[in-house]
Scaffold this active site. Sequence first.
Site, short mmCIF file in Angstrom:
data_model
loop_
_atom_site.label_atom_id
_atom_site.label_comp_id
_atom_site.label_asym_id
_atom_site.label_seq_id
_atom_site.Cartn_x
_atom_site.Cartn_y
_atom_site.Cartn_z
N TYR A 178 -13.11 18.75 18.43
CA TYR A 178 -12.72 18.11 17.18
C TYR A 178 -12.90 16.59 17.26
CZ TYR A 178 -9.98 16.18 13.38
OH TYR A 178 -9.60 15.46 12.28
N ASN A 230 -7.76 5.92 12.40
CA ASN A 230 -6.65 6.85 12.59
C ASN A 230 -5.45 6.19 13.25
OD1 ASN A 230 -5.73 9.49 12.23
ND2 ASN A 230 -7.68 10.31 12.92
N HIS A 285 -13.98 7.27 3.24
CA HIS A 285 -12.57 6.92 3.37
C HIS A 285 -12.26 5.50 2.88
CE1 HIS A 285 -12.41 10.63 5.52
NE2 HIS A 285 -11.16 10.45 5.94
N GLY A 312 -10.42 16.77 9.29
CA GLY A 312 -9.40 17.25 8.38
C GLY A 312 -9.58 18.71 8.03
N ARG A 344 33.49 -15.40 1.92
CA ARG A 344 34.26 -14.90 3.06
C ARG A 344 33.50 -13.83 3.86
NH1 ARG A 344 39.38 -11.47 1.84
NH2 ARG A 344 39.01 -12.44 -0.19
#
Length: 501
Positions: free
Chosen positions: A56, A199, A86, A63, A288
């Site tokens: 892969y 990535n 992309h 994907g 305060r």
Amino acid sequence: MTTHTVTINSAGITADEVIAVARFDAKVVISESALAGMAATRAHIESLAGGVVPVYGISTGFGALANRHIAVEDRVQLQKSLVRSHAAGMGPAVEREVVRALMLLRLKTLASGRTGARPVVAETMAAILNAGITPLVHEFGSLGCSGDLAPLAHCAMVLMGEGQAFDKQGVQRPVPELLAEAGITPVELREKEGLALINGTDGMLGMLLLAIDDLERLANYADKIAAMSVEGLLGTDQVFRPELHSDLRPHPGQAVSAHNMLSALAGSPIVASHRVGDSRVQDAYSLRCAPQVTGGLRDTLTHASLVAGRELAAAIDNPVVLESGEVTSNGNFHGAPVAYVLDFLAIPATDVGSMSERRTDRMLDQNRSAGLPPFLAHDAGVDSGLMIAQYTQAGLVSDSKRLSNPASVDSIPSSAMQEDHVSMGWHAARKLRKVVDNLRMILAIEYTAAARAIELRAPLEPGQSAKQMIARLRQVVPGSGPDRFLAPELEAAAQLLLTEA
């Protein structure tokens, strides 16, 4: 912070080094050991690329298309296609410092030797940073999962000699022209390198580090300015004594802010002037309880810094190359840990601004300001003083309250349901940047009002901290007088809060 050289090695970089490169154009150098480690990992990747077993990210699609084996002759085109497809962002351009942080952090991961990219890819990215070339990255495109995909892809396009970019002066020019001018040769991406470039959680981490840097400085200003408001409103310093904080309620940030405010009020003639005979029993919460609120921001920053430090030490890619040589898929690109703290920080930052606005409103209201003129005006009725400055402050607070709704609880599935849960961390980062900007402007308005209020207490004088803060403000903003154009003065005050006092 002065500009210097940042050396990247396989151990990574520090938050200060990210700030130095992102904001101050520090030069980036990659160590020889990191380059050697990258070369060794790359040799392993190339041996896998030549094998018959699909791996892969090296010899497959990505994907939802990960099951397709890609022929050797198509793999260079695969990497180009990955990056081009992309780089699909839209919207306004992201700020230069964010893009530089994003690129540096991706370069840091490349240099870890865990991505399988060639040394030339890292060297080219460093050269682009050093040349002051900034890729055009758009506001929208990242879901904070599978990395900040679109933003990183827009940067990777420039490495390829494509896309859009700005020169050091911020002028958008053709990428081939910018690279040629800097003597940079575009990279032809090979197996695994397209994924390695896109990535990562680098955009959201970069914005987290920038926000931490801003908010640490603004927390210090919030303490000093709140102390000025205490003086302007004839408040007491006794609630900031240390025995009321660490001993009774041991939140570290609260103790720091209380100490800062007590120190700022030390020796103040204004505070001393009403220590005896003041009929008021207690100050309003906005005076305060200031250490409890700004201290809460400080403690949230401590947690955010812890998470950021862990993420800085990470080498995020998918697939990743383990020390054993195994190339394996993982889910480390999911931005949830970073997204959560980006959302967390927006909440106390907004609340510090909300409390600041309440102090300002109190100084402008003649019924609650212990004798100050309405709206701190020179001639109330003829002049409106800082009335509308408080409107602006209220609008900023309201905007921040909307932006404090978390992004990280949302998720919209993508990639044909392969990426069925995403972090939205990029969006958490983008809205935090707006909250930080809003807080700076909110504090600038309180700063302007508190300085006027203190000066209207003359002949009583404030403590040394307020004197120094007012003197610094008066270098760019005049003192009280008839109404005048306020916007430039408020912006000048806000600019002072960009740097340390």
